[in-house]
Design a protein around this motif. Structure first.
Motif, mmCIF file in Angstrom:
data_model
loop_
_atom_site.group_PDB
_atom_site.id
_atom_site.type_symbol
_atom_site.label_atom_id
_atom_site.label_comp_id
_atom_site.label_asym_id
_atom_site.label_seq_id
_atom_site.Cartn_x
_atom_site.Cartn_y
_atom_site.Cartn_z
ATOM 1 N N ASP A 1 39.928 8.981 1.874
ATOM 2 C CA ASP A 1 41.777 9.124 0.687
ATOM 3 C C ASP A 1 42.416 7.979 1.611
ATOM 4 O O ASP A 1 43.231 8.184 1.895
ATOM 5 C CB ASP A 1 41.901 10.203 0.458
ATOM 6 N N ASP A 2 41.998 6.707 0.952
ATOM 7 C CA ASP A 2 43.205 5.716 1.561
ATOM 8 C C ASP A 2 42.843 4.495 1.168
ATOM 9 O O ASP A 2 42.037 4.316 0.430
ATOM 10 C CB ASP A 2 42.811 4.990 3.250
ATOM 11 N N GLU A 3 43.640 3.121 1.404
ATOM 12 C CA GLU A 3 44.060 2.380 0.354
ATOM 13 C C GLU A 3 42.347 1.937 -0.008
ATOM 14 O O GLU A 3 42.658 1.234 -0.224
ATOM 15 C CB GLU A 3 45.431 1.371 0.959
ATOM 16 N N GLU A 4 41.894 1.480 1.601
ATOM 17 C CA GLU A 4 40.533 0.940 1.418
ATOM 18 C C GLU A 4 39.803 1.454 0.736
ATOM 19 O O GLU A 4 38.712 0.959 -0.401
ATOM 20 C CB GLU A 4 39.852 1.073 3.033
ATOM 21 N N HIS A 5 40.125 2.820 -0.321
ATOM 22 C CA HIS A 5 38.760 3.753 -1.216
ATOM 23 C C HIS A 5 39.799 3.826 -2.576
ATOM 24 O O HIS A 5 38.972 4.422 -3.243
ATOM 25 C CB HIS A 5 38.265 5.082 -0.388
ATOM 26 N N ARG A 6 40.694 3.418 -3.334
ATOM 27 C CA ARG A 6 41.882 3.407 -3.754
ATOM 28 C C ARG A 6 40.389 3.031 -4.900
ATOM 29 O O ARG A 6 40.677 3.412 -6.115
ATOM 30 C CB ARG A 6 42.583 2.744 -4.102
ATOM 31 N N THR A 7 39.864 2.669 -5.142
ATOM 32 C CA THR A 7 38.910 2.163 -6.200
ATOM 33 C C THR A 7 37.703 3.425 -6.301
ATOM 34 O O THR A 7 36.929 2.967 -7.437
ATOM 35 C CB THR A 7 38.277 0.405 -5.625
ATOM 36 N N ILE A 8 37.149 4.064 -5.629
ATOM 37 C CA ILE A 8 36.706 4.891 -5.356
ATOM 38 C C ILE A 8 37.352 5.819 -6.477
ATOM 39 O O ILE A 8 38.674 6.698 -5.502
ATOM 40 C CB ILE A 8 36.143 5.579 -4.290
ATOM 41 N N SER A 9 36.653 6.823 -7.302
ATOM 42 C CA SER A 9 37.566 8.358 -7.582
ATOM 43 C C SER A 9 37.501 9.144 -7.586
ATOM 44 O O SER A 9 36.840 9.524 -6.137
ATOM 45 C CB SER A 9 37.159 8.164 -9.156
ATOM 46 N N ARG A 10 38.521 10.191 -7.459
ATOM 47 C CA ARG A 10 38.706 11.818 -6.815
ATOM 48 C C ARG A 10 37.185 12.303 -6.617
ATOM 49 O O ARG A 10 36.523 12.279 -6.223
ATOM 50 C CB ARG A 10 39.909 12.673 -7.182
ATOM 51 N N TYR A 11 36.847 12.469 -8.156
ATOM 52 C CA TYR A 11 34.785 12.564 -8.384
ATOM 53 C C TYR A 11 34.250 11.298 -9.388
ATOM 54 O O TYR A 11 34.751 11.196 -10.305
ATOM 55 C CB TYR A 11 35.529 14.079 -9.653
ATOM 56 N N HIS A 12 33.755 10.654 -8.375
ATOM 57 C CA HIS A 12 33.163 9.563 -8.477
ATOM 58 C C HIS A 12 31.772 9.874 -9.692
ATOM 59 O O HIS A 12 31.449 9.096 -10.712
ATOM 60 C CB HIS A 12 32.898 8.643 -7.598
ATOM 61 N N CYS A 13 30.928 10.472 -8.870
ATOM 62 C CA CYS A 13 30.302 10.414 -9.456
ATOM 63 C C CYS A 13 29.427 11.796 -8.765
ATOM 64 O O CYS A 13 29.481 12.153 -7.700
ATOM 65 C CB CYS A 13 28.815 9.222 -9.460
ATOM 66 N N LEU A 14 27.870 11.978 -9.776
ATOM 67 C CA LEU A 14 27.102 13.358 -8.894
ATOM 68 C C LEU A 14 25.629 13.369 -9.013
ATOM 69 O O LEU A 14 25.410 12.182 -9.329
ATOM 70 C CB LEU A 14 26.502 13.987 -10.631
ATOM 71 N N LEU A 15 24.934 13.619 -8.002
ATOM 72 C CA LEU A 15 23.486 13.070 -7.947
ATOM 73 C C LEU A 15 23.110 14.510 -7.740
ATOM 74 O O LEU A 15 23.366 15.711 -7.893
ATOM 75 C CB LEU A 15 23.249 12.883 -6.354
ATOM 76 N N ASP A 16 21.927 14.507 -9.067
ATOM 77 C CA ASP A 16 21.411 15.861 -9.743
ATOM 78 C C ASP A 16 20.180 16.018 -9.199
ATOM 79 O O ASP A 16 19.054 14.245 -9.435
ATOM 80 C CB ASP A 16 21.404 15.229 -11.131
ATOM 81 N N ILE A 17 20.313 16.805 -7.798
ATOM 82 C CA ILE A 17 18.532 16.648 -6.903
ATOM 83 C C ILE A 17 17.621 17.481 -7.445
ATOM 84 O O ILE A 17 18.186 18.494 -6.826
ATOM 85 C CB ILE A 17 18.964 16.432 -5.712
#
Length: 455
Positions: free
Chosen positions: A41-57
């Protein structure tokens, strides 16, 4: 050795980390500390949402579902769910949420973090192919759920001829179809000699299954036969034949709470809804505390344990039995959905065409999919009461990904739905729907005591 799905970080700050899944799982990826795979959770990763995607396994299958993130999720450098040129962005979002079925060597990229997928198969595993549509179809539309009546009647004939695998349904005749869903159907059946009525349920696996998954499911369901309580449907017997599971269960003649709501115009008055829920809580207090000899433990082994979690409570699973003019409420399908899903038999239920609207589940059921605790049933019971009294679900699900709504949308205070709900009762229901940082009521007894004090 079971099939495995292995994710390895090959680019980014977490390079070298591996995540291994050898059984049914749901994995959330994002910057939130609640995610199963938490990215920095830093500036380098701001383009990633808090809940970005789900893996249905469901090994060996794995599907990635993007939560409608602004910057998207990429597979092999292609953004999944890219809309057609003629669609506006809004039209693209409304049609479907971006999903992609992954294969070995596929690469999932979120900003500067890249995962490589590796799928290991068990060469010794015997795969039992799906029965549908080769035999179940019977001239029906193949796009519709299977219709089993001819199949079950044939089974009953085989049982009479001495087929031991069908002993559980020997001597019965089908009366009528009671209901159907994506995985199967429920029939009213009557025993020829005793005249006793039962509900006969058939369930078709949502994915090709292996023998170990079948054994795992049947082993867990054996515990359900031990449940004996006036507010829980009695599972009488079960079996597996020609790729399909079947169950005989206690029959309730009063329909479901959903049926009752429809008859009453979509909602129920307090003096009907609350007594129904009090009986449900009595059933849950029993099932959450019963001593069982053979349940799956957190480490994956089997041993003695306490209690079973339902994990699929909703008005349609609350049945009414009318005996001498007195209604008794009984919880149906106890533990069935959970055992079916965790055995990998329901396919991938949080994505694709099988995914439903998760209107009666708390966020904890997504965050800790495999090891849900009894308190998720308490939250779901409160959600049922909320729905019964107002005709609304606790959360708003307008637009956006429905599973993301479970993670992000707070339940709406019940008196905002209906100001006529008594204040003290409303306060207890709102408390029961608190889920951050944890679910407020931990036991059915606690919630029942609070409800009794409010009416």
């Amino acid at each position: 050795m079971p099939a495995k799905v292995i994710l390895t970080v090959i680019e980014g700050k977490l390079t070298g980390r591996q995540y291994i899944f050898d059984s049914r799982a749901v994995c959330l990826i994002g910057r939130s500390n609640e995610c199963n795979i938490m990215l920095p959770d830093d500036e380098e990763h701001r383009t990633i949402s808090r809940y970005h995607c789900l893996l249905d396994i469901n090994p060996p299958n794995i599907r990635v579902r993007d939560f409608g993130s602004r910057n998207g999720t990429y597979v092999n450098d292609v953004k999944i769910g890219q809309r057609e040129p003629h669609q506006t962005a809004e039209e693209g979002r409304k049609l479907t949420f971006p999903e992609y079925d992954l294969q070995s060597e596929d690469k999932i990229k979120l900003s500067n973090t890249t995962f490589e997928v590796d799928i290991e198969l068990d060469p010794n595993e015997i795969i039992i192919p799906n029965f549908f549509p080769a035999t179940v179809g019977f001239n029906q539309d193949p796009t519709q759920p299977p219709y089993f009546i001819e199949l079950v009647n044939r089974w009953i004939g085989l049982a009479e001829s001495g087929n031991q695998s069908l002993e559980a349904i020997k001597g019965y005749k089908l009366i009528q179809l009671l209901g159907k869903g994506g995985f199967g159907e429920v029939y009213l059946a009557q025993h020829n000699q005793s005249g006793t009525y039962v509900a006969l349920k058939v369930m078709l696996p949502g994915a090709a299954v292996n023998q170990s998954a079948v054994n795992r499911f049947l082993r867990e369901i054996e515990n359900t036969k031990a449940l004996k309580h006036p507010n829980v449907i009695q599972l009488l017997d079960f079996g597996f034949f020609e790729g399909i599971f079947f169950f005989t269960m206690e029959y309730c003649n009063g329909g479901t709470v959903s049926n009752l709501m429809e008859q009453q115009g979509g909602r129920l008055p307090v003096n009907i809804a609350v007594p129904i829920i009090l009986q449900v809580l009595d059933g849950l207090e029993y099932t959450h505390n019963i001593e069982l000899p053979d349940i799956k433990l957190a480490d994956g082994s089997f041993g003695k344990g306490k209690g079973l979690v339902h994990r699929d409570l909703k008005p349609g699973n609350l049945l009414l039995s009318n005996i001498d003019g007195k209604f008794t409420v009984k919880i149906a399908d106890y533990g069935l959905a959970k055992a079916f899903d965790l055995a990998g038999l329901s396919g991938q239920t949080l994505s694709g065409t099988q995914a439903g609207t998760p209107v009666f589940i708390p966020r904890q059921q997504l965050l800790d999919f495999k090891y849900t605790q009894p308190d998720v049933d308490i939250w779901a019971t409160a959600a049922c009461l909320y729905n019964m009294l107002t005709g609304y679900y606790p959360r708003d699900f307008k637009g956006g990904d429905q599973f993301l709504a479970v993670l992000q949308n707070e339940p709406v205070l019940i008196r905002q739905r209906d100001s006529s709900i008594p204040q003290r009762l409303a306060e207890v229901i709102d408390l029961a729907l608190v889920e951050k940082p944890e679910i407020y009521f931990k036991s059915a007894a606690e919630f029942k005591k609070a409800l009794l004090g409010a009416i």
